[in-house]
Design an enzyme around this catalytic site. Structure first.
Site, PDB file in Angstrom:
ATOM      1  N   ASP A 782      -1.163  -1.118  -1.903  1.00  4.72           N
ATOM      2  CA  ASP A 782      -0.279  -0.517  -0.899  1.00  4.72           C
ATOM      3  C   ASP A 782       1.145  -0.490  -1.435  1.00  4.72           C
ATOM      4  O   ASP A 782       1.462  -1.074  -2.478  1.00  4.72           O
ATOM      5  CB  ASP A 782      -0.364  -1.229   0.453  1.00  4.72           C
ATOM      6  CG  ASP A 782       0.342  -2.576   0.468  1.00  4.72           C
ATOM      7  OD1 ASP A 782       0.402  -3.168   1.541  1.00  4.72           O
ATOM      8  OD2 ASP A 782       0.806  -3.030  -0.605  1.00  4.72           O
ATOM      9  N   GLU A 825      -0.008   2.467   4.795  1.00  2.00           N
ATOM     10  CA  GLU A 825       0.283   2.711   3.383  1.00  2.00           C
ATOM     11  C   GLU A 825      -0.738   2.040   2.464  1.00  2.00           C
ATOM     12  O   GLU A 825      -0.502   1.909   1.273  1.00  2.00           O
ATOM     13  CB  GLU A 825       1.698   2.206   3.060  1.00  2.00           C
ATOM     14  CG  GLU A 825       1.894   0.694   3.121  1.00  2.00           C
ATOM     15  CD  GLU A 825       2.313   0.229   4.496  1.00  2.00           C
ATOM     16  OE1 GLU A 825       2.907  -0.840   4.598  1.00  2.00           O
ATOM     17  OE2 GLU A 825       2.027   0.940   5.473  1.00  2.00           O
TER      18      GLU A 825
END
Length: 901
Positions: A782, A825
């Site tokens: 991420d 994300e």
């Protein structure tokens, strides 16, 4: 003694925790606590502190657990049961040891009531005489009882003393019946008999006490001043307060002289007429329990439960009122009601503005506060909506110190138990001017950003003390409501968009389970000739041919979809409608399996095939007018798909741009698999009468943008085997079907696989890897400090970063690897045939590529990577958990790195 030092608190906490885990109340352990408390004369202490023990437990429990109404109700139920069990123990011990029965405020004027037994009491005595006197199991001698000696030694007049002895004898008769009920475990009747015994004991001991007391002053000291609960003595004739104990003076805040100069309505929110009527009912014993709102000297309003009964003193009748402060309990109930109401208005609001307006009106109408202020920061502009002006101040130099601004900028709750403790003299002065004594303020966040703040002010000192749980829940409910409204609006928009697409396409769509049809688009309804309301009352058994019901039930049973298959539907006139479509099995929001069936109408094709079988001339006449391509050919060389056209309609001629056709590949783009498929079916059709061959998503060579559906059927003419081929332009339908398929598997923003697709693929890859003992690795990564990007550049740039990241990674992994957006994300890569070392090297390569990429806005990003490989005992859940742990280890070790576990 403070609640925290209660000798029974630890035992009670242990019992309630055991009950919350098992659902079983250990009555034996509770009885043991009751017996011990009684023997050590702790019983009054335990009963008085039980409420504090309960409140302390609730406060501690919900500091470590999520607040739920179910848990709250269970805790309240436990303490109610605890109190009843302890009371039962206390009752039994009172009967066993009558020497220490409590006395209460009665006089000899009540003694005649001893001779006027109620119907229920007479029944109990009658039953006792009949049953126990015939076969007594317990012998209780009234004259041997210590109470008998107390009556004899008392200063009661001889004629009254006879009545008291009669009451005492009746008590013993009732006690025999009480013991019999204990023996028979008749709990329901046990309580009723116990309280009759208790009533007799009170009257007897009170009568003795009245004659033994030397003065009214000593009487008050013994029976009034000794109580820790507020007690008032009211004259029911002139409604004045004639006396109050010390506990009442402390509760109301008056001196003895001040409170005895008041009328009953001076401490009650009810008006004079209403209160007079209730006092009359208390005097006549019609009602003895009331719920009031009492006014203290400070002006504060408290909830009170009042028990009021008539008593006689010095030949006059008064009302003895015992006052229980239930304010905290009522506030807790009110707070729960407010939280429920917020949930309701959240679901009933379409926009944030509508929700906030309803929220402000809700809080303003409740009596928990003097003032409510709601501040919203929208597009950098701050607005305040307030029922007065407690939180607003025009002078810019001082506004940041007001509670609502303080909480907004600090992004944490601000609680002032007492405004006078505020250090800023200017703010303190202004708040006191507006009547604000205490307040709490909560910041409201949306998507992690400052959104606003809510301030509730009170004119009561420490009004919101012990309300931490409510304040936390209020903040969460408001923020969740704002989030839900945003999601609902987005979903409504998407649903409306999807609905418009589905309703305006020439493809039928229907959603159903085994029992019900939940949705059908206009095409489906019109095709079958029903009205929309009729369809919703039907099931699949009403619209699908029985020969296909079996396949649909099998699809539900095996949780497997059906792709591009012929189905027969039944229209309103009970005629068959021929369609071809796909059935997808999925889950709805309630985790229930449903089917989505999308199809095109092939009735015309079916009818066309029937016509062809009857007469070629009629067939060709129809085909020339058809809006699809049609031609008839015979096979010349099966191996290279060489054909000879014997007929082609105008539509087909236009499709191939009047070119001369020698093989199937002259007008179709075919891969090796489709070639072999066509050869196989042509071979069958030239050998026997094997049905119809259909292939969808075929590309026209003359125009690669055209997607066709190809159908072939055998036609016999003059003992010669011919093949009729029909080409339908399904370009638009194909786009819509692919759109729906991609919608269910792709992430809309990054075009990577979505979470659902990821979980299906991961399960499939794990199964294959284990079956053939092949390596499989999973990479999770991420973006480091992604929130900073959103906060600094906005969510549009944040979305751009996510798309760019997906593009970078997709270009660096193999075609067999799966890239999926796991959430926010976070991304996951499934890498089949990849060892842990190779996966770690791939992750390092990706980390460097990402770090070296410069966005045109002038910034770059870094990512943290977690890597793991499949073990033989792994499941989808365990491998995801392990790679998640690896990712978070990478973050803890400084981010922008690769960690393998």
């Amino acid at each position: 003694m403070e609640t925290v030092n209660c000798v029974y608190k630890e035992d009670i906490n242990r019992l309630i925790n055991a009950y919350l885990e098992t659902g079983i109340i250990d009555e034996e352990a509770i009885r043991k606590i009751g017996y011990e408390a009684y023997d050590k004369t702790h019983i009054s202490y335990l009963k008085h502190t039980l409420e504090n023990i309960k409140n302390s437990f609730i406060k501690d429990y919900f500091k470590t657990h999520e607040f739920t109404e179910e848990d709250y109700d269970k805790i309240i139920f436990f303490f109610n049961a605890f109190e009843k069990i302890v009371a039962r123990v206390y009752a039994i011990r009172c009967v066993e040891d009558s020497e220490i029965l409590e006395s209460t405020l009665y006089s000899e004027d009540v003694l005649p009531e001893l001779l006027k037994s109620s119907a229920e009491f007479k029944d109990a005595i009658t039953k006792d005489y009949i049953e126990l006197n015939e076969n007594p199991s317990i012998i209780l001698d009234a004259k041997a009882c210590p109470v008998y000696e107390e009556i004899e030694k008392s200063y009661i007049k001889e004629d009254v003393k006879k009545d008291v002895h009669k009451a005492h004898e009746r008590l013993h008769y009732t006690a025999q019946y009480f013991y019999k009920l204990i023996k028979e475990k008749d709990i329901e009747n046990l309580y009723g008999i116990y309280w009759r015994m208790r009533y007799l004991n009170i009257l007897i001991v009170t009568a003795i006490a009245i004659y033994n007391l030397k003065s009214e002053r000593e009487f008050y000291k013994t029976f009034l001043e000794g109580h820790s609960i507020p007690i008032l003595l009211v004259d029911p004739d002139n409604y004045s307060i004639v006396n109050a104990n010390q506990a009442a003076l402390e509760f109301y805040g008056y001196t003895k002289e001040e409170i005895t100069s008041l009328k009953s309505w001076d401490i009650n929110t009810l008006n004079e007429d209403e209160l007079k009527e209730l006092i009359s009912k208390a005097k006549s014993k019609e009602i003895n329990r009331f719920r009031f709102k009492h006014k203290l000297k400070s002006g504060e309003i408290r909830d009170a439960e009042v028990y009021s009964s008539p008593v006689f003193l010095d030949g006059r009748e008064y009302l003895l009122s015992i006052v229980y402060d239930t304010t905290k309990e009522e506030r807790a109930k009110k707070f729960l009601e407010i939280l429920k109401e917020i949930e309701y208005i959240s679901n009933a609001s379409y926009t944030e503005e509508e929700f906030l307006e309803k929220l402000l009106r809700l809080l303003e109408k409740e009596d928990i506060s003097k003032d409510v202020c709601l501040m919203i920061n929208k597009e950098g502009k701050i607005t305040i909506n307030s029922s007065s002006s407690s939180c607003a101040q025009n002078e810019k130099d001082n506004e940041e110190n007001f509670p609502i601004f303080e909480a907004f900028y600090l992004e944490s709750p601000v609680y002032h138990k007492n405004v006078e403790d505020i250090e800023d003299e200017y703010v303190k002065e202004k708040l006191l001017e507006r009547g604000t004594i205490s307040s709490f303020t909560i910041p409201i966040l949306k998507d992690g950003k400052r959104y606003g703040a809510l301030c509730i002010c009170s004119n009561v000192k420490e009004y919101f003390e012990d309300c931490d749980l409510f304040i936390t829940q209020l903040k969460e409910r408001i923020e969740n409501a704002l989030k839900s409204i945003s999601i609902r609006r987005e979903l409504n928009y998407r649903n409306e968009l999807l609905k418009n697409i589905v309703e305006n396409t020439q493809i039928g769509v229907v959603v159903f389970d085994i029992d019900n049809i939940y949705y059908a688009n206009n095409y489906f309804v019109e095709l079958l000739g029903y009205e929309d309301k009729e369809i919703k009352q039907m099931s699949i058994f009403d619209v699908f041919s029985p020969i296909h019901i079996k396949y649909i039930i099998e699809a539900f049973t095996n949780k497997k979809s059906i792709l591009l298959q012929e189905f027969n539907l039944i229209n309103k006139n009970n005629r068959l409608v021929y369609v071809k479509g796909s059935l997808t099995i999925t889950k709805d929001l309630n985790d229930k399996y449903i089917a989505i069936f999308s199809f095109v109408d092939t009735t015309q094709e079916k009818q066309l095939r029937d016509i062809i079988a009857r007469e070629k001339r009629v067939l060709e006449g129809i085909l020339d007018k058809a809006n699809f391509g049609a031609f008839i050919f015979k096979v010349k060389n099966l191996e290279n798909l060489e054909i000879e056209l014997t007929y082609k309609n105008r539509y087909f001629d236009n499709m191939i741009k009047n070119q001369d056709i020698k093989t199937c590949e002259d007008f179709l783009i075919l891969d090796d698999e489709n070639k072999e498929l066509i050869k196989s079916y042509l071979k069958k059709m030239t050998v026997d009468d094997s049905g119809i061959f259909t292939m969808s998503d075929v590309i026209l060579k003359q125009d690669e943008n055209v997607v066709l559906k190809l159908s072939m059927n055998r036609v016999n003419q003059n003992n010669e085997t011919l093949i009729l081929c029909i080409l339908q332009d399904i370009t638009e339908e194909s786009k819509i079907i692919k759109y729906f398929e991609e919608l269910s598997t792709k992430d809309a923003l990054t075009e990577a696989c979505n979470r659902r697709c990821l979980e299906e693929k991961l399960e499939e890859y794990i199964t294959l890897a284990k079956r053939y003992n092949r390596p499989l690795s999973v990479i999770m990564f991420d973006i480091d400090f992604f929130k900073h990007i959103n906060d600094s550049y906005g969510h549009d740039i944040g979305d751009k970063v996510l798309k760019a990241l997906s593009s970078i990674v997709s270009s660096k992994i193999r075609a067999t690897d799966i890239l999926a957006r796991y959430g926010g994300e976070e991304f996951i890569i499934i890498a089949p045939e990849t060892t842990l070392e190779d996966a770690k090297a791939l992750a390092e390569k990706l980390r460097q590529e990402i770090e070296n990429f410069l966005f045109k806005e002038g910034f770059s990003i870094t990512c943290s990577f977690g890597v793991t490989s499949l073990n033989q005992d792994d499941t989808k859940e365990t491998i995801l958990k392990r790679v998640d742990e690896a990712l978070y280890k990478a973050k803890r070790e400084g981010r922008n790195r690769v960690v393998a576990l």
